[in-house]
Every structure is written in structure tokens, then in C-alpha cells.
Write a protein that holds these residues in place. Structure first.
Motif, PDB file in Angstrom:
ATOM      1  N   THR A   1       0.801  -0.973   0.040  1.00 60.40           N
ATOM      2  CA  THR A   1      -0.302  -0.285   0.312  1.00 60.40           C
ATOM      3  C   THR A   1       0.826   1.544  -0.046  1.00 60.40           C
ATOM      4  O   THR A   1       0.297   2.038  -0.219  1.00 60.40           O
ATOM      5  CB  THR A   1      -0.726   0.059   1.406  1.00 60.40           C
ATOM      6  OG1 THR A   1      -0.130   0.337   2.829  1.00 60.40           O
ATOM      7  CG2 THR A   1      -1.709  -1.206   1.052  1.00 60.40           C
TER       8      THR A   1
ATOM      9  N   GLU B   1       1.028   6.314  -0.122  1.00 59.45           N
ATOM     10  CA  GLU B   1       0.555   5.681  -0.736  1.00 59.45           C
ATOM     11  C   GLU B   1       0.887   5.415  -2.264  1.00 59.45           C
ATOM     12  O   GLU B   1       0.720   5.970  -3.254  1.00 59.45           O
ATOM     13  CB  GLU B   1      -1.145   6.416  -0.240  1.00 59.45           C
ATOM     14  CG  GLU B   1      -2.303   4.959  -0.878  1.00 59.45           C
ATOM     15  CD  GLU B   1      -1.991   4.248   0.586  1.00 59.45           C
ATOM     16  OE1 GLU B   1      -2.870   4.772   1.507  1.00 59.45           O
ATOM     17  OE2 GLU B   1      -3.302   2.829   0.085  1.00 59.45           O
TER      18      GLU B   1
ATOM     19  N   ASN C   1      -4.292   4.910  -6.426  1.00 59.79           N
ATOM     20  CA  ASN C   1      -4.235   5.783  -6.237  1.00 59.79           C
ATOM     21  C   ASN C   1      -3.062   6.954  -5.050  1.00 59.79           C
ATOM     22  O   ASN C   1      -2.609   6.469  -4.032  1.00 59.79           O
ATOM     23  CB  ASN C   1      -5.769   6.194  -5.523  1.00 59.79           C
ATOM     24  CG  ASN C   1      -5.627   7.429  -5.833  1.00 59.79           C
ATOM     25  OD1 ASN C   1      -5.331   8.338  -6.364  1.00 59.79           O
ATOM     26  ND2 ASN C   1      -6.418   8.018  -4.466  1.00 59.79           N
TER      27      ASN C   1
ATOM     28  N   GLN D   1      -1.652  15.182  -4.429  1.00 62.91           N
ATOM     29  CA  GLN D   1      -1.642  14.649  -5.727  1.00 62.91           C
ATOM     30  C   GLN D   1      -1.234  15.394  -6.291  1.00 62.91           C
ATOM     31  O   GLN D   1      -1.707  16.439  -6.350  1.00 62.91           O
ATOM     32  CB  GLN D   1      -2.849  13.630  -5.063  1.00 62.91           C
ATOM     33  CG  GLN D   1      -2.513  13.004  -6.588  1.00 62.91           C
ATOM     34  CD  GLN D   1      -4.053  12.300  -6.268  1.00 62.91           C
ATOM     35  OE1 GLN D   1      -4.965  13.000  -6.370  1.00 62.91           O
ATOM     36  NE2 GLN D   1      -3.651  10.600  -6.701  1.00 62.91           N
TER      37      GLN D   1
ATOM     38  N   TRP E   1      -8.036  11.272   9.404  1.00 69.56           N
ATOM     39  CA  TRP E   1      -8.052   9.746   8.967  1.00 69.56           C
ATOM     40  C   TRP E   1      -8.162   9.575  11.055  1.00 69.56           C
ATOM     41  O   TRP E   1      -7.965   9.554  12.095  1.00 69.56           O
ATOM     42  CB  TRP E   1      -6.065   9.315   8.995  1.00 69.56           C
ATOM     43  CG  TRP E   1      -5.718   9.548   9.681  1.00 69.56           C
ATOM     44  CD1 TRP E   1      -4.871   8.998  10.454  1.00 69.56           C
ATOM     45  CD2 TRP E   1      -4.724  11.011   9.343  1.00 69.56           C
ATOM     46  NE1 TRP E   1      -4.126   9.442  11.086  1.00 69.56           N
ATOM     47  CE2 TRP E   1      -3.943  10.228   9.638  1.00 69.56           C
ATOM     48  CE3 TRP E   1      -4.636  11.272   8.586  1.00 69.56           C
ATOM     49  CZ2 TRP E   1      -2.488  11.896  10.258  1.00 69.56           C
ATOM     50  CZ3 TRP E   1      -3.381  12.832   8.083  1.00 69.56           C
ATOM     51  CH2 TRP E   1      -2.870  12.460   9.231  1.00 69.56           C
TER      52      TRP E   1
ATOM     53  N   TYR F   1      -9.738  10.151   4.967  1.00 67.18           N
ATOM     54  CA  TYR F   1     -10.884  11.435   3.857  1.00 67.18           C
ATOM     55  C   TYR F   1     -10.485  12.525   3.730  1.00 67.18           C
ATOM     56  O   TYR F   1      -9.351  12.884   4.636  1.00 67.18           O
ATOM     57  CB  TYR F   1     -11.864  11.540   4.806  1.00 67.18           C
ATOM     58  CG  TYR F   1     -13.350  13.040   4.185  1.00 67.18           C
ATOM     59  CD1 TYR F   1     -13.931  12.782   3.407  1.00 67.18           C
ATOM     60  CD2 TYR F   1     -12.559  14.236   4.491  1.00 67.18           C
ATOM     61  CE1 TYR F   1     -14.424  13.531   2.571  1.00 67.18           C
ATOM     62  CE2 TYR F   1     -13.061  14.755   3.435  1.00 67.18           C
ATOM     63  CZ  TYR F   1     -14.460  14.844   2.787  1.00 67.18           C
ATOM     64  OH  TYR F   1     -14.771  15.603   2.230  1.00 67.18           O
TER      65      TYR F   1
ATOM     66  N   ILE G   1      -9.251  13.448  -2.926  1.00 67.79           N
ATOM     67  CA  ILE G   1      -7.960  12.458  -3.256  1.00 67.79           C
ATOM     68  C   ILE G   1      -8.535  11.397  -2.989  1.00 67.79           C
ATOM     69  O   ILE G   1      -7.843   9.798  -3.829  1.00 67.79           O
ATOM     70  CB  ILE G   1      -6.572  13.633  -2.732  1.00 67.79           C
ATOM     71  CG1 ILE G   1      -5.831  14.691  -3.060  1.00 67.79           C
ATOM     72  CG2 ILE G   1      -5.012  12.368  -2.493  1.00 67.79           C
ATOM     73  CD1 ILE G   1      -5.324  15.424  -2.537  1.00 67.79           C
ATOM     74  N   GLU G   2      -8.901  10.811  -2.000  1.00 66.11           N
ATOM     75  CA  GLU G   2      -8.911   9.485  -1.701  1.00 66.11           C
ATOM     76  C   GLU G   2     -10.051   9.439  -0.520  1.00 66.11           C
ATOM     77  O   GLU G   2      -9.706  10.686   0.132  1.00 66.11           O
ATOM     78  CB  GLU G   2      -7.307   8.711  -0.784  1.00 66.11           C
ATOM     79  CG  GLU G   2      -7.535   7.672  -0.010  1.00 66.11           C
ATOM     80  CD  GLU G   2      -7.866   6.496  -1.069  1.00 66.11           C
ATOM     81  OE1 GLU G   2      -7.484   6.729  -2.245  1.00 66.11           O
ATOM     82  OE2 GLU G   2      -6.989   5.295  -0.819  1.00 66.11           O
ATOM     83  N   LYS G   3     -10.751   8.579  -0.463  1.00 63.69           N
ATOM     84  CA  LYS G   3     -12.134   8.402   0.808  1.00 63.69           C
ATOM     85  C   LYS G   3     -11.903   6.911   0.878  1.00 63.69           C
ATOM     86  O   LYS G   3     -12.172   6.485  -0.066  1.00 63.69           O
ATOM     87  CB  LYS G   3     -13.749   8.871   0.016  1.00 63.69           C
ATOM     88  CG  LYS G   3     -13.944  10.427   0.211  1.00 63.69           C
ATOM     89  CD  LYS G   3     -15.024  10.739  -0.040  1.00 63.69           C
ATOM     90  CE  LYS G   3     -15.347  11.934  -0.620  1.00 63.69           C
ATOM     91  NZ  LYS G   3     -14.749  12.378  -1.527  1.00 63.69           N
ATOM     92  N   SER G   4     -11.544   5.925   1.588  1.00 68.03           N
ATOM     93  CA  SER G   4     -10.964   4.456   2.005  1.00 68.03           C
ATOM     94  C   SER G   4     -11.809   4.356   2.955  1.00 68.03           C
ATOM     95  O   SER G   4     -11.648   4.850   4.328  1.00 68.03           O
ATOM     96  CB  SER G   4     -10.067   4.642   1.214  1.00 68.03           C
ATOM     97  OG  SER G   4      -8.970   5.017   2.213  1.00 68.03           O
TER      98      SER G   4
ATOM     99  N   HIS H   1      -8.791  -4.164   1.554  1.00 66.48           N
ATOM    100  CA  HIS H   1      -8.457  -2.651   0.636  1.00 66.48           C
ATOM    101  C   HIS H   1      -9.883  -3.447  -0.234  1.00 66.48           C
ATOM    102  O   HIS H   1      -9.916  -3.147  -1.555  1.00 66.48           O
ATOM    103  CB  HIS H   1      -7.965  -2.615   0.483  1.00 66.48           C
ATOM    104  CG  HIS H   1      -6.056  -2.828   0.421  1.00 66.48           C
ATOM    105  ND1 HIS H   1      -6.053  -1.384   1.442  1.00 66.48           N
ATOM    106  CD2 HIS H   1      -5.461  -3.865   0.394  1.00 66.48           C
ATOM    107  CE1 HIS H   1      -4.992  -2.052   2.247  1.00 66.48           C
ATOM    108  NE2 HIS H   1      -4.766  -3.523   1.289  1.00 66.48           N
TER     109      HIS H   1
ATOM    110  N   LYS I   1     -10.149  -1.032  -4.050  1.00 68.07           N
ATOM    111  CA  LYS I   1      -8.929  -1.682  -4.522  1.00 68.07           C
ATOM    112  C   LYS I   1      -9.417  -3.073  -5.464  1.00 68.07           C
ATOM    113  O   LYS I   1      -9.526  -3.350  -5.171  1.00 68.07           O
ATOM    114  CB  LYS I   1      -7.010  -2.017  -3.885  1.00 68.07           C
ATOM    115  CG  LYS I   1      -7.048  -0.511  -2.491  1.00 68.07           C
ATOM    116  CD  LYS I   1      -6.463   0.691  -3.336  1.00 68.07           C
ATOM    117  CE  LYS I   1      -6.269   1.494  -2.183  1.00 68.07           C
ATOM    118  NZ  LYS I   1      -6.251   2.681  -2.915  1.00 68.07           N
TER     119      LYS I   1
END
Lengths: 94, 214
Positions: free
Chosen positions: B43, B66, B70, B106, B115, B137, B141-144, B174, B177
Motif C-alpha cells: 500500500t 500511498e 491511487n 496528489q 483519519w 477522508y 484525493i481519497e476516501k477509503s 481494501h 482496490k
């Protein structure tokens, strides 16, 4: 004779006060060496403490105090609790 | 930077999330102890430096690059909290939270990020189990959401002054992913305050993690 006895009592008292104490306590929750380091380091910071040994298989910590010094039960409990563990019984030897 | 003024809001949000967690694993050392943790796996690459200032709290800095599909970089302060500990005669159980907020980058784009990781573990001198769940959050860019579990055993019972060895299986989930589930057999070695973990994942990535406590 009285004088001799009195001298013996004083000498015994003086030498006794200079003895180091060995304190053994069980620590519940102390299951890994990585965690036990915290307890060892915290005890080493105490000015009364000369040596600290961790006995992981028996979950024990053996503390030797400096000559003439002692650590109260309350202080030992405070250190163990502050390190994040629960203290078991304490055994003292001189 | 248009998003910097929003940072206090996200720090507050992260703190609220942390406080709202039910009660409080080993992102803490002893009071006055500092831990440096570094992780490298499929990751990305993580660096974490924590200072334990209370038996229940450690404050530190978390940073991750990361690389899993992404690609982005994130960093910020993190509060690690011991929510609950069970000290048993032959074992220890913990619930921890790690809450942080900072920035994610990014390319040329910066976004605020927050987080939360919840971690539960239980170990004896022979067995180890842990489960953690992470929510991240970072706006566009990323929400996971991500989950990880470890299960393993010590092939021999080492004393305090010996090298400790553990054999474990790590499972990562994940949902967002390609490789939803990744399984990694892991060998974990530690000697007093130095801890090293290595493995090779089911999606062919080398994993090397280390921690030093001082």
C-alpha cells in the motif's frame, strides 16, 4: 556487659539500615519483552533503585534497592500502574 | 493554499471522532518513551513518530506515501489513545484509537485529510491476534475504509533477554482496490526495544516494517 550489648545493638542497627532490599512483584499483563521494557525503564528512573530484572516466564519484576533505601508498596504500585499494568503480590527480602 | 484555513476544523473533527469512540492497542509505549515506526508494503511507505506523555495517550506525527493504485502523500499530527486495557494473569487485551488530521497531496493538489484507526489486540506469550480498521477522508484525493487482521504464534517462548520470534498471517481487506484481499505470511522478530517484521504478500509484494522504542 551492658556497654557491649549496647554497642552490638547500635552496630546491628547501622549495618541493617545499609542493607539493600530485594523486592519481587508479579505483573499481570506483562506478556512480551517489548512491553516489559517500559516497566524496566520506569523502575530504573527511581532514585532508590539499583537494579531491575524482568522474569518474563513468571511475569515477575525483581528490584534491588540501593543500600539503605526502600520502595514503598504504594510507589511500586504507582510505577506498575503508570506503565500500564496491574500489580500482583509483593515479596520483600533483605 | 486554499485549504489550510480548514485545517483546524478537520483537527477538531478528528478529535470529536476520537472522543466519540467507545473506550481505547500498541501505538503507545511507556510514559516518556518515544517510538519510531516505519512500514513498507504493497500500500505504500509509512513513517510514524510518537511520544507517550500519559499511560493512555501518545502524540506524534504520521506520514504515508500511498502507492496502491491511487498515488498520494499525506501527513499530519496524530493522537494515539489507549481506550481500554485488560491485564490478565496470562494475557493482555487492548483497544486503541489513532486519530489524525493534516494534509494530503496528489501532484500539485493539496486537500485537508483526516483519519481514524481503531485497533484491538489480544496476546499471550504464545498467541497473538489483532484487528484494525482505518477510515481516511481526503476530499477528492481519497476516501477509503481498510481493514487488517493478524493471527500468529510464537514457536518458542523466549525470555526477556532473548530474541523473540513470531510467525503470523496478515490479511488486508481494501474494498476499493483491485486486490480486495491480500494475505501475507509474516515473520516478526524483536529484541527488547527493536522490532522487525517481514513478509511476502499474495499479490507479490515484499513487506518490511520496523519499530524502535527509546
Amino acid at each position: 556487659m551492658r556497654r557491649i550489648l549496647l554497642t552490638l545493638v547500635i552496630l546491628t542497627g547501622l549495618s541493617g539500615s545499609a542493607w539493600a532490599e530485594t523486592i519481587t512483584t508479579t505483573v499481570n499483563g506483562m506478556v512480551c519483552a517489548f512491553c516489559a521494557t517500559g516497566i524496566e525503564k520506569t523502575f530504573r528512573k527511581q532514585p532508590e533503585v539499583a537494579t531491575v530484572k524482568v522474569d518474563l516466564p513468571r511475569k515477575r519484576v525483581v528490584i534491588t534497592t540501593k543500600p539503605g533505601k526502600s520502595l514503598s508498596d504504594a510507589k511500586i504500585k504507582e510505577v506498575v500502574t503508570y506503565s500500564g499494568y496491574r500489580m500482583g503480590p509483593i515479596v520483600r527480602e533483605r | 493554499m486554499k485549504t489550510f484555513y480548514q485545517l483546524p476544523f478537520y483537527l477538531l473533527l478528528a478529535s470529536i471522532i476520537n472522543l466519540a469512540s467507545p473506550a481505547q492497542g500498541k501505538p503507545l509505549s511507556y510514559v516518556g518513551g518515544t517510538m519510531v515506526m516505519q512500514e513498507n508494503d504493497e500500500t505504500g511507505h509509512t513513517l510514524n513518530v510518537d511520544y507517550t506523555f500519559d499511560p493512555h495517550f501518545a502524540l506524534g506525527f504520521y506520514s504515508k506515501y500511498e502507492i496502491n493504485q491511487n498515488e498520494f502523500w499525506m501527513a499530519g499530527p496524530q493522537l494515539n489513545t489507549l481506550l481500554k486495557r485488560w491485564n490478565l494473569p496470562d494475557g493482555q487485551g487492548n483497544i486503541f484509537s489513532m486519530t489524525g488530521a493534516g494534509m494530503a497531496r496528489q501532484g500539485n493538489r493539496d486537500e485537508p485529510a483526516a483519519w481514524l484507526t481503531l485497533l484491538a489486540d489480544y496476546e499471550t506469550r504464545r498467541l497473538f491476534f489483532s484487528y484494525e480498521s482505518r477510515f481516511l477522508y481526503a476530499r477528492d484525493i481519497e476516501k477509503s475504509v481498510w481493514q487488517r487482521a493478524y493471527a500468529g504464534f510464537a514457536p518458542y517462548l523466549a525470555t526477556y533477554d532473548e530474541l523473540n520470534t513470531w510467525l503470523l498471517i496478515r490479511v488486508d481487506h481494501h474494498p476499493a482496490k483491485h486486490d480486495h484481499f491480500v494475505v501475507t505470511p509474516v515473520i516478526r522478530l524483536f529484541y527488547k526495544t527493536i522490532w522487525l517484521e517481514a513478509g511476502y504478500s499474495s499479490n507479490n509484494h515484499v513487506m518490511v516494517n520496523w519499530t524502535v522504542q527509546f
